[in-house]
Design a protein around this motif. Structure first.
Motif, short mmCIF file in Angstrom:
data_model
loop_
_atom_site.label_atom_id
_atom_site.label_comp_id
_atom_site.label_asym_id
_atom_site.label_seq_id
_atom_site.Cartn_x
_atom_site.Cartn_y
_atom_site.Cartn_z
N ALA A 125 0.90 -1.18 -0.01
CA ALA A 125 -0.07 -0.24 0.62
C ALA A 125 0.86 1.35 0.53
N VAL A 126 1.66 1.23 0.28
CA VAL A 126 3.09 2.30 0.77
C VAL A 126 2.93 2.89 -0.39
N ALA A 127 4.03 1.01 -1.04
CA ALA A 127 4.73 1.72 -2.48
C ALA A 127 3.58 1.86 -3.65
N ALA A 128 1.98 1.95 -3.03
CA ALA A 128 1.49 2.42 -3.81
C ALA A 128 0.89 4.08 -4.36
N THR A 129 1.75 4.45 -2.99
CA THR A 129 1.52 5.67 -3.32
C THR A 129 2.34 6.77 -3.64
N LEU A 130 3.61 6.03 -4.08
CA LEU A 130 4.90 6.76 -4.18
C LEU A 130 4.41 7.33 -5.52
N GLY A 131 3.61 6.84 -6.95
CA GLY A 131 3.39 7.73 -7.80
C GLY A 131 2.68 9.32 -7.93
N LEU A 132 2.33 9.24 -6.33
CA LEU A 132 1.90 11.01 -5.80
C LEU A 132 3.00 11.01 -4.91
N TRP A 133 4.34 10.69 -5.36
CA TRP A 133 5.16 11.39 -4.38
C TRP A 133 6.67 12.59 -5.49
N VAL A 134 5.88 11.27 -6.41
CA VAL A 134 6.91 11.56 -8.24
C VAL A 134 6.83 13.07 -8.28
N ILE A 135 4.81 13.49 -8.07
CA ILE A 135 4.50 14.16 -8.92
C ILE A 135 5.63 16.27 -8.25
N SER A 182 11.27 9.69 -13.23
CA SER A 182 9.81 8.57 -12.20
C SER A 182 10.78 7.68 -11.37
N VAL A 183 10.68 6.73 -12.80
CA VAL A 183 11.06 5.70 -12.36
C VAL A 183 12.38 4.96 -11.80
N LEU A 184 13.23 6.15 -11.75
CA LEU A 184 14.56 6.04 -10.93
C LEU A 184 14.31 6.11 -9.71
N LEU A 185 13.23 7.53 -8.98
CA LEU A 185 12.89 7.74 -7.72
C LEU A 185 11.83 6.61 -7.30
N SER A 198 3.58 3.03 -10.30
CA SER A 198 2.83 3.62 -9.63
C SER A 198 3.35 5.77 -10.24
N SER A 199 4.59 5.19 -10.07
CA SER A 199 5.51 6.98 -10.61
C SER A 199 5.08 6.81 -12.45
N LEU A 200 5.06 5.81 -13.02
CA LEU A 200 4.36 5.75 -14.68
C LEU A 200 3.37 6.93 -15.00
N ALA A 201 2.43 6.30 -13.78
CA ALA A 201 1.23 6.89 -13.50
C ALA A 201 1.51 8.38 -13.18
N GLY A 202 1.70 8.50 -11.89
CA GLY A 202 2.47 10.41 -11.81
C GLY A 202 2.94 10.93 -12.41
N THR A 203 3.58 10.16 -13.31
CA THR A 203 4.60 11.25 -14.82
C THR A 203 3.32 11.53 -15.15
N TRP A 204 2.51 10.53 -15.92
CA TRP A 204 1.20 11.00 -16.02
C TRP A 204 0.67 12.24 -16.04
N LEU A 205 0.49 11.95 -14.84
CA LEU A 205 0.11 12.72 -14.18
C LEU A 205 0.29 14.48 -13.77
N SER A 206 1.60 14.80 -13.85
CA SER A 206 2.66 15.85 -13.75
C SER A 206 1.93 16.44 -14.94
N LEU A 207 2.08 15.47 -15.79
CA LEU A 207 2.52 16.30 -17.78
C LEU A 207 1.07 16.83 -18.13
#
Length: 200
Positions: free
Chosen positions: A57-67, A135-138, A170-179
């Motif tokens: 669950a924690v890992a799944a939230t990391l996409g938001l952290w990337v934004i 985002s993949v790196l982070l 999750s981070s890839l999704a966060g990147t898409w959202l950032s863009l």
């Protein structure tokens, strides 16, 4: 009493324009960082709650952290903008989360990580692929470290790698959202900075 030549006057105008762009880029990075803290601080507490559920669950939230780490690079397109934004987030996190002052170096490190794909090109190239690599790196690194961060020391490689895979998606999704967010901001003309300089 001499009169400045047209070329000298033009040079002064260019220098003033560069200074103005630098100031805008700096302020924009800080502003994005402050705004990003409205994601990171609540997310910190959400992750603490998610810890009680499972590492996944924690890992799944990391996409938001990337934004908030990526947005400065997308909007400002200046070397160091992510580090400045993450520094601002770190300062706010230091006084609003249980992590205290340790949040500052941690966020600075994250800002540095997302800049690596741009740093290797000396900030001469800004492509969509680079944002996704950032985002993949982070996300991948943070995901791999989730079990250790949660104090799970004897998990083998299975749990860290699973968390890494989840956080990467999750981070890839966060990147898409950032863009997507950046496109909306740019479309509204909220932030306009000349692209002449590539680093601060």
């Amino acid at each position: 009493m001499g009169v400045d030549s047209p070329s000298k006057a033009n040079e002064q105008d260019i220098n003033e324009s560069k200074k103005s762009n630098f100031s805008r880029a700096l302020l924009a990075s800080v502003a994005i960082g402050v705004a990003g803290s409205f994601i990171i601080v609540p997310l910190t507490y959400l992750q603490m709650v998610a810890t009680l559920a499972h590492s996944y669950a924690v890992a799944a939230t990391l996409g938001l952290w990337v934004i908030p780490c990526l947005l400065p690079l997308i909007l400002v397109k200046r070397g160091g903008s992510a580090i400045i934004a993450c520094a601002a987030i770190g300062v706010i996190s230091a006084v609003t989360t249980p992590f205290g002052m340790s949040a500052i170096p941690a966020l600075l490190f994250e800002g540095l990580i997302v800049e690596i794909p741009f740093l290797v090109t000396l900030y001469r190239k800004w492509s969509t692929l680079q944002y996704f690599v950032s985002s993949v790196l982070l996300g991948g690194l943070m995901g791999y470290m989730v079990p250790t961060t949660l104090g799970i020391s004897e998990s083998g490689l299975g749990l860290p790698l699973s968390c890494m895979a989840i956080s990467t998606v999750s981070s890839l999704a966060g990147t898409w959202l950032s863009l997507f967010i950046a496109k909306k901001i740019q479309h509204r003309g909220v932030l306009i900075i000349s692209s002449e300089a590539t680093h601060m």
